[in-house]
Enzyme design. Structure first.
Site, short mmCIF file in Angstrom:
data_model
loop_
_atom_site.label_atom_id
_atom_site.label_comp_id
_atom_site.label_asym_id
_atom_site.label_seq_id
_atom_site.Cartn_x
_atom_site.Cartn_y
_atom_site.Cartn_z
N GLY A 1 0.81 -1.22 0.00
CA GLY A 1 0.00 0.00 0.00
C GLY A 1 0.84 1.27 0.00
CD GLU B 1 -1.52 -1.13 -3.71
OE1 GLU B 1 -1.62 -1.22 -2.47
OE2 GLU B 1 -2.17 -1.85 -4.50
#
Ligand code: HXC
Length: 257
Positions: free
Chosen positions: A108, A111
């Site tokens: 994440g 991301e």
């Protein structure tokens, strides 16, 4: 405004958001995501801000979603709460956002960096999508944004093996805009942010919107969209100022409207 998991500062027209959970390498838990959401909403609404920089620590931009927080979720809890839906804030922001990445940007974390408009990396940065090692896959856009950024071969390599990619490889692959010495990372990102924030804000927002359209539409439609935005900027005071300043051989003083 004071937060528990992030720190915010402003440097002229540039806002700096520092992810700050050092005990967990800035792992992104629900609290951090909601504070990031809140801080970004504030800067989006603030006319005095023209660009946002998101950074972490020297050791980690963010080592991913908080595994300990996620681990016990059932399918129904994950699906019905759609907890990743709340992560989209960065991607939805209209103002330019720079990710300044040192150390780990994993899962994440990678991301979120990719949701930003571009990434400036310290030479210590390590990018990766190691979710496969946890028995899952990227869930906040990793398979999509990484593939668009670096192509299928490298995206498959990273997503299927879970290996990390250093700053130099990331720059060579097109994931990263620039690599700078770790000690200069935040200063360089703030400098880039200040350059952007000095431009006409409507022009900067439209430039970002037009580049992003390249990922969503055909070339013909994208070029048509760009042209409509281009023409519309002739309605701004800043276009008159920018072009007058060029003719008068002086620096433009944009009023951002
Ligand atoms: C929760 C984490 C964490 C994470 C690190 N920590 N990453 N906690 N979630 N993602 C915690 C560790 O448990 C440890 O806490 C402390 O941070 C320091 O980490 P260490 O592992 O001791 O550090 P180091 O040996 O330097 O190794 C660094 C590392 C490793 C290689 C980055 O921590 C690691 O592999 N982390 C997980 C990376 C990962 O798998 N990310 C993807 C997550 S899934 P204690 O209390 O033990 O000191 C994901 C899905 C996104 O992101 C989809 C959208 C939601």
């Amino acid at each position: 405004m004071s937060y528990e998991t992030i720190e915010t500062e402003t440097h002229g027209r540039v806002a700096l958001i520092r992810l700050n959970r050092p005990q967990a390498l800035n792992a992104l838990n629900a609290k951090l995501i909601s504070e990031l959401d809140c801080a970004l909403a504030g800067f989006e609404a603030d006319e005095g801000i023209g660009c946002v920089v998101i950074t972490g620590s020297e050791k980690a931009f963010a080592a991913g979603a908080d595994i300990k927080e996620m681990a016990g979720k059932t399918f129904a809890e994950a699906f019905l709460s759609d907890f990743i839906g709340r992560w989209d804030t960065v991607a939805r922001a209209r103002k330019p956002i720079i990710a300044a990445v040192a150390g780990f940007a994993l899962g994440g974390g990678c991301e979120v960096a990719m949701m930003c408009d571009f990434i400036i990396a310290a030479d210590t940065a390590q990018f990766g999508q190691p979710e496969i090692k946890l028995g899952v896959i990227p869930g906040a856009g990793g398979t999509q944004r990484l593939t668009r950024a670096i192509g299928k071969a490298k995206a498959m390599d990273l997503v299927l093996t879970g290996r990390m990619m250093g700053a130099e490889e990331a720059e060579r692959s097109g994931l990263v805009a620039r690599v700078v010495p770790a000690a200069d990372l935040v200063a360089e990102a703030l400098k880039a942010g200040a350059a952007i924030a000095a431009m006409s804000l409507p022009a900067a927002l439209m430039a970002k919107d037009a580049v992003n359209a390249a990922f969503e539409t055909t070339l013909t439609e994208g070029v048509r969209y760009e042209r409509r935005l281009f023409y519309s900027l002739f309605a701004t005071e800043d276009q008159k100022e920018g072009m007058a300043a060029f003719a008068e051989k002086r620096k433009a003083a944009f009023r951002h409207r």
